[in-house]
Design a protein around this motif. Structure first.
Motif, short mmCIF file in Angstrom:
data_model
loop_
_atom_site.label_atom_id
_atom_site.label_comp_id
_atom_site.label_asym_id
_atom_site.label_seq_id
_atom_site.Cartn_x
_atom_site.Cartn_y
_atom_site.Cartn_z
N SER A 220 19.05 12.54 3.35
CA SER A 220 19.16 11.09 3.31
C SER A 220 18.69 10.45 4.60
CB SER A 220 20.61 10.66 3.03
OG SER A 220 21.48 11.20 4.04
N ASP A 221 18.47 11.27 5.62
CA ASP A 221 18.04 10.78 6.93
C ASP A 221 16.54 10.50 6.89
OD1 ASP A 221 17.40 10.38 9.60
OD2 ASP A 221 18.87 11.84 10.31
N LEU A 222 16.13 9.32 7.38
CA LEU A 222 14.71 8.96 7.37
C LEU A 222 13.87 9.87 8.25
CD1 LEU A 222 14.84 5.05 7.46
CD2 LEU A 222 14.44 6.54 5.49
N THR A 223 14.50 10.63 9.12
CA THR A 223 13.72 11.54 9.97
C THR A 223 13.19 12.73 9.18
OG1 THR A 223 15.72 12.73 10.62
CG2 THR A 223 15.03 10.89 12.03
N ASN A 224 13.66 12.92 7.95
CA ASN A 224 13.23 14.07 7.15
C ASN A 224 12.21 13.69 6.07
OD1 ASN A 224 14.93 16.35 8.16
ND2 ASN A 224 16.56 14.91 7.63
N CYS A 225 11.65 12.50 6.15
CA CYS A 225 10.74 12.03 5.10
C CYS A 225 9.42 12.81 5.07
CB CYS A 225 10.46 10.54 5.27
SG CYS A 225 11.91 9.50 4.93
N SER A 226 9.11 13.55 6.14
CA SER A 226 7.91 14.38 6.10
C SER A 226 8.12 15.60 5.21
CB SER A 226 7.54 14.83 7.51
OG SER A 226 8.52 15.70 8.06
N GLN A 227 9.36 15.91 4.89
CA GLN A 227 9.67 17.05 4.02
C GLN A 227 10.02 16.61 2.61
OE1 GLN A 227 12.38 19.94 6.03
NE2 GLN A 227 12.32 18.46 7.71
N GLN A 228 10.65 15.45 2.49
CA GLN A 228 11.06 14.94 1.19
C GLN A 228 10.89 13.42 1.17
OE1 GLN A 228 15.11 16.01 0.35
NE2 GLN A 228 14.75 18.21 0.55
N ILE A 229 10.10 12.94 0.24
CA ILE A 229 9.96 11.49 0.05
C ILE A 229 11.00 11.03 -0.96
CG2 ILE A 229 8.52 9.70 -1.01
CD1 ILE A 229 7.72 10.17 1.81
N THR A 230 11.77 10.02 -0.57
CA THR A 230 12.75 9.39 -1.44
C THR A 230 12.46 7.88 -1.47
OG1 THR A 230 14.31 8.95 0.35
CG2 THR A 230 14.45 11.11 -0.74
N PRO A 231 13.12 7.13 -2.35
CA PRO A 231 12.89 5.68 -2.36
C PRO A 231 13.14 5.02 -1.01
CG PRO A 231 13.98 6.33 -4.37
CD PRO A 231 13.94 7.56 -3.51
N ASP A 232 14.15 5.47 -0.28
CA ASP A 232 14.41 4.87 1.03
C ASP A 232 13.28 5.16 2.02
OD1 ASP A 232 16.73 3.63 0.31
OD2 ASP A 232 18.07 5.17 1.15
N CYS A 233 12.68 6.34 1.91
CA CYS A 233 11.51 6.64 2.75
C CYS A 233 10.39 5.63 2.49
CB CYS A 233 10.99 8.05 2.47
SG CYS A 233 12.10 9.39 2.96
N LEU A 234 10.14 5.34 1.22
CA LEU A 234 9.08 4.39 0.86
C LEU A 234 9.41 2.99 1.34
CD1 LEU A 234 8.38 5.67 -2.76
CD2 LEU A 234 6.95 6.04 -0.75
N ARG A 235 10.67 2.60 1.23
CA ARG A 235 11.06 1.25 1.70
C ARG A 235 10.83 1.13 3.21
NH1 ARG A 235 15.17 2.16 -2.30
NH2 ARG A 235 14.97 0.63 -3.99
N ALA A 236 11.13 2.19 3.93
CA ALA A 236 10.94 2.15 5.38
C ALA A 236 9.45 2.20 5.74
CB ALA A 236 11.68 3.31 6.03
N LEU A 237 8.72 3.07 5.05
CA LEU A 237 7.28 3.20 5.32
C LEU A 237 6.55 1.88 5.14
CD1 LEU A 237 6.00 6.52 3.65
CD2 LEU A 237 5.68 5.84 6.04
N TYR A 238 6.85 1.18 4.05
CA TYR A 238 6.06 0.02 3.66
C TYR A 238 6.81 -1.29 3.82
CZ TYR A 238 3.40 3.96 1.94
OH TYR A 238 2.72 5.15 1.87
N LYS A 239 7.94 -1.24 4.54
CA LYS A 239 8.71 -2.44 4.90
C LYS A 239 9.11 -3.26 3.67
CE LYS A 239 6.51 -2.74 9.46
NZ LYS A 239 7.61 -2.00 10.10
N ILE A 240 9.64 -2.55 2.68
CA ILE A 240 10.07 -3.20 1.44
C ILE A 240 11.53 -3.58 1.58
CG2 ILE A 240 10.26 -2.97 -1.06
CD1 ILE A 240 8.25 -0.64 -0.87
N ASP A 241 11.79 -4.82 1.82
CA ASP A 241 13.16 -5.34 1.94
C ASP A 241 13.21 -6.62 1.12
OD1 ASP A 241 15.72 -5.96 2.58
OD2 ASP A 241 15.32 -6.51 4.67
N TYR A 242 13.49 -6.48 -0.17
CA TYR A 242 13.39 -7.63 -1.07
C TYR A 242 14.26 -7.38 -2.30
CZ TYR A 242 11.37 -11.19 -4.11
OH TYR A 242 11.20 -12.27 -4.94
N SER A 243 14.97 -8.40 -2.73
CA SER A 243 15.78 -8.33 -3.94
C SER A 243 15.20 -9.29 -4.97
CB SER A 243 17.23 -8.72 -3.65
OG SER A 243 17.81 -7.80 -2.74
N PRO A 244 14.78 -8.80 -6.14
CA PRO A 244 14.16 -9.66 -7.16
C PRO A 244 15.10 -10.77 -7.62
CG PRO A 244 13.77 -7.35 -7.63
CD PRO A 244 14.77 -7.39 -6.52
N VAL A 245 14.51 -11.92 -7.95
CA VAL A 245 15.32 -13.07 -8.36
C VAL A 245 14.88 -13.66 -9.69
CG1 VAL A 245 15.98 -13.69 -6.01
CG2 VAL A 245 13.87 -14.62 -6.97
#
Length: 635
Positions: A220-245
Motif C-alpha cells: 500500500s506504500d507508494l514507494t513500492n509502485c515500481s513493483q506493483q501498480i495499484t489505483p493509488d499509484c496511478l493517482r499519485a503518478l498522474y495527480k488525479i485528485d477529483y471526485s465526480p459530481v
C-alpha cells in the motif's frame, strides 16, 4: 474439428442475360504477399455463394478533416459544437451520381436490379453472388486460404472495375482483406465458411501474468509502485485528485470481444482491497450480436483483459457509470465493424462474412446468436477505450481508410476514441515483422505498425513504467518490462495536420538511424502513439488470486478514465464533452509529462528511443490530470 470448405447455397443469383463486355478496366486493389500464417488451399467450390459488399465513395470526404477540426481545435470558434449522429450520416452519404453509376455497372454486367440493396447510412451496395460470377465481375481469381490456427478465408490477390466506376468505389468485399484469427473454430458442413477471425487479440503478454508473479502481499506504500501498480499509484503518478459530481450526465465505455469476459467475484475481490465503496458495482452490460459474459472458459487468457480494464476503470471513475460493450457470440468472431454497427445505426448494413461477424449466426453450434444484427443498439458513450488491434498489413489500405473515417465521425459527435498502441514495440502482433519478400514472420526486419492505433482520428495510447527502485515522484520511462510500447509510423495514413509540427521537430532533432527498408521514413505519414500511461506491474484480481499484468491494454483504460473525469468537470461547468482530444494535446504538450527514457525494440533492432517532445515510443507523454483539467476547462 476443422471447418469444411463449403458454402451456404442461396437462390439463383445472376440474371440469364449474359455479362456485357467491358473494355477499359482499372485495378482497385492488389496484394503482393499474404499476411503471416496464411497458405493457399485447392478445394474452393466456386459454385458456392457469398455475400458481396461494394463500399461506395462517400460524399464530402474532402471536407471531413476540416469538419472534425472545426469542433476539436481549441483555436476554432466552433470548438465543442459537435454534430448529431443524423447530421453526420447525411453529410457523408454517397451522392446520387455515385449510387446510380455503380448500379448501372452491375445492371450492365447482368445483375438484376432487384437483387441489389442500397444501405444509405453505410454507403454500400450489397448482393449475393456465386464465386465464379464474382470472378467474372471483378476480373479476379479467388482461392481458399487457411491460417495456421485452422481459420479459413476466401480472397483474391487483385481485382478491377470499369475505369468509369473506379472513382465511385472505395473497395469491395470479399477481396484482399485478411484479419488476425483469435482461435480455431469448430463448425459443421452447413455453416457459412471461410470465416477468418475478425479482430486481433491483445498480445498475450498484455494480460497473462508473468511467470512467477502471483501476488502474495499487496503493497500500500507508494514507494513500492515500481513493483506493483495499484489505483493509488496511478493517482499519485498522474495527480488525479477529483471526485465526480455529474455522474448521471456522464458515460464511459469499455469494449470487449467474446470469449473475453470479466468475473464478478474478481471485481469484488479487487474492490475489497482498493475501494470498498465499489463492492457490488458492475458495469452496464450492452450486448452486441450475442455478446455475453461466458463462464465456461476461465483463466488469464479469458478473464484477464476484461478484469483488468473494469477493475481499474470502476475504481478511478466511480460513481460515474461504466458501460461494457460486449461484442460477438461464442461462435462468430466479431469485428470492429460489428462494434461500430452497434453504436451507430447509420453505419449498419452490408457486413461481410470474410471480415465481420454475420448475424443471425448461421451456425448450429452451441452459443450461436440467432437474434437480429445489432444496429444502433446503444448510443456511444462520451469516452470509449479498446485494448484490441491488428496489423496494418493484415488488411488493405482501402479497408482501413474506410473504417478510420468512421472514427472520425464519432469524433465529430463528441466521442473520445482510444486504442492501445500494441505491446511488441516496432514489431506487429506476436512480435512479427515484415520480410521484404514474403509475409510477416518472426524473422522479418521491417517494422509493423498496428491498426486502428495508426488511424489519425483515434487517440493511440502507448505504455510507460516506473523504473526499478524508483517511485511515483520520479520520471517514468518507456515500458521495457515484459512488453514494449507499440509505436512508429503508418504505412497507410498520411500525417494529420495537428501532428506535423511535433513530428517535424522529432525528425529534425532526433532522426532515427533507420532507412526506408525498415520503416516509412518519408516524414509524411501518421506517427503513433499520441500519449502514454503506465503499462507495467498492474495488480489484477484473476480467478480469485492477485497477479501482475502488463501492456498498453492497461494504459488505454486508465487514460480513458482520466478523460472521463475531465468530461465530468466540463459538464459541471455547463460545457460539452471533450470529444477528439488530439488537436488540443498537440497544441498544449505542456499539460503532459514528457518521457525521455527507454525504447521500443523489435524486428532485431533497438526500435525508436524516447526523447524530449513527441516520439514514436511514448507520444507526447503521460497525463498530468491537474494541468489537463485546467486546460480543457479553459476552452
Amino acid at each position: 474439428m476443422r471447418l469444411p470448405l463449403a458454402f451456404l447455397l442461396l437462390p439463383v443469383l445472376f440474371s440469364e442475360a449474359g455479362a456485357r463486355p467491358l473494355s477499359r478496366r482499372a485495378v482497385l486493389e492488389s496484394r503482393d504477399r499474404l499476411p503471416a500464417g496464411w497458405s493457399k488451399r485447392d478445394d474452393l467450390n466456386k459454385r458456392g455463394v457469398v455475400p458481396v459488399r461494394i463500399n461506395l465513395r462517400q460524399n464530402n470526404l474532402e471536407r471531413s478533416d476540416q469538419l472534425l477540426m472545426d469542433v476539436s481545435d481549441p483555436d476554432s470558434p466552433r470548438y465543442g459544437q459537435h454534430y448529431t449522429a443524423q447530421e453526420v450520416a447525411d453529410i457523408f452519404a454517397p451522392s446520387k451520381e455515385t449510387v446510380n453509376a455503380v448500379k448501372d455497372w452491375l445492371r450492365d454486367a447482368g445483375v438484376a436490379p432487384h437483387r441489389v440493396k442500397y444501405n444509405h447510412g453505410q454507403g454500400s451496395l450489397t448482393l449475393n453472388m456465386a464465386v465464379a460470377d464474382l470472378e467474372e465481375l471483378l476480373h479476379a481469381e479467388y482461392n481458399a486460404y487457411e491460417h495456421d490456427t485452422g481459420a479459413l478465408h476466401l480472397a483474391c490477390e487483385s481485382y478491377s472495375v470499369p475505369a468509369s466506376v473506379k472513382h465511385h468505389v472505395d473497395f469491395i468485399l470479399p477481396t484482399l482483406h485478411f484479419d488476425v484469427p483469435l482461435s480455431k473454430r469448430d463448425g459443421d458442413a452447413n455453416d457459412k465458411v471461410l470465416k477468418a477471425s475478425k479482430v486481433g487479440w491483445p498480445d498475450k503478454s498484455a494480460t497473462r501474468p508473468k511467470q512467477g508473479t502471483t501476488v502474495e502481499n499487496i503493497f500500500s506504500d507508494l514507494t513500492n509502485c515500481s513493483q506493483q501498480i495499484t489505483p493509488d499509484c496511478l493517482r499519485a503518478l498522474y495527480k488525479i485528485d477529483y471526485s465526480p459530481v455529474t455522474k448521471d450526465q456522464n458515460s464511459y465505455g469499455i469494449v470487449e470481444y467474446t470469449p473475453q469476459a470479466y468475473v464478478p467475484s474478481d471485481l469484488d475481490l479487487f474492490a475489497k482491497n482498493f475501494s470498498r465503496s465499489t463492492i457490488g458495482v458492475r458495469p452496464k452490460l450492452v450486448s452486441f450480436d450475442g455478446g455475453l459474459l461466458q463462464s465456461n472458459q476461465t483463466g488469464s487468457d479469458f478473464n484477464g483483459e476484461s478484469n483488468l480494464d473494469l477493475q481499474y476503470a470502476i475504481n478511478l471513475v466511480d460513481p460515474i457509470p461504466l458501460t461494457l460493450y460486449q461484442v460477438g457470440d461464442l461462435v462468430e468472431s466479431a469485428s470492429f465493424n460489428n462494434f461500430l454497427d452497434g453504436v451507430d445505426a447509420s453505419y449498419c448494413g452490408g457486413d461481410n462474412s470474410t471480415e465481420d461477424g454475420i448475424y443471425p449466426d448461421a451456425s448450429n453450434a452451441t452459443g450461436s446468436y440467432k437474434g437480429p444484427e445489432s444496429c444502433g443498439t446503444a448510443k456511444p458513450t462520451y469516452v470509449i477505450s479498446t485494448s484490441y488491434g491488428m496489423n496494418e498489413a493484415d488488411a488493405t489500405p482501402a479497408y482501413e481508410r474506410r473504417q478510420c473515417e468512421e472514427y472520425k465521425k464519432l469524433g465529430m459527435q463528441g466521442v473520445t476514441v482510444l486504442y492501445s498502441s500494441g505491446d511488441s514495440g516496432v514489431a506487429g502482433s506476436g512480435g512479427n515483422c515484415t520480410n521484404p519478400t514474403t509475409a510477416l514472420s518472426a524473422n522479418g526486419t521491417r517494422f509493423t505498425p498496428g491498426f486502428p492505433a495508426t488511424c489519425p482520428w483515434v487517440t493511440s495510447v502507448g505504455a510507460t513504467q516506473i523504473n526499478p527502485n524508483s517511485t511515483v515522484f520520479d520520471p517514468e520511462s518507456a515500458c521495457e518490462q515484459v512488453i514494449y510500447s507499440g509505436g512508429g509510423f503508418s504505412d497507410v495514413f498520411a500525417m494529420p495536420k495537428y501532428q506535423k509540427t511535433a513530428v517535424a521537430k522529432y525528425f529534425k532533432d532526433y532522426k532515427p538511424p533507420y532507412t526506408a527498408q525498415q520503416y516509412n521514413n518519408s516524414q509524411a505519414t501518421r506517427g503513433f502513439p499520441d500519449i502514454s500511461a503506465n503499462g507495467a506491474n498492474y495488480v489484477v484480481a484473476i480467478n480469485g488470486n492477485f497477479s501482475l499484468a502488463f501492456g498498453t491494454s492497461a494504459s488505454s483504460p486508465v487514460v480513458g478514465s482520466i478523460f472521463t473525469l475531465i468530461n465530468d468537470a466540463r459538464f459541471a461547468a455547463g460545457l460539452g464533452p471533450i470529444g477528439f482530444v488530439n488537436p488540443m494535446l498537440y497544441k498544449h504538450p505542456e499539460a503532459l509529462n514528457d518521457i525521455t527514457m527507454g525504447g521500443n525494440q523489435g524486428c532485431g533492432t533497438p526500435g525508436f528511443t524516447a526523447v524530449p517532445g513527441w516520439d514514436p515510443v511514448t507520444g507526447l507523454g503521460t497525463p498530468n490530470f491537474e494541468k489537463l483539467l485546467a486546460l480543457f476547462l479553459s476552452h
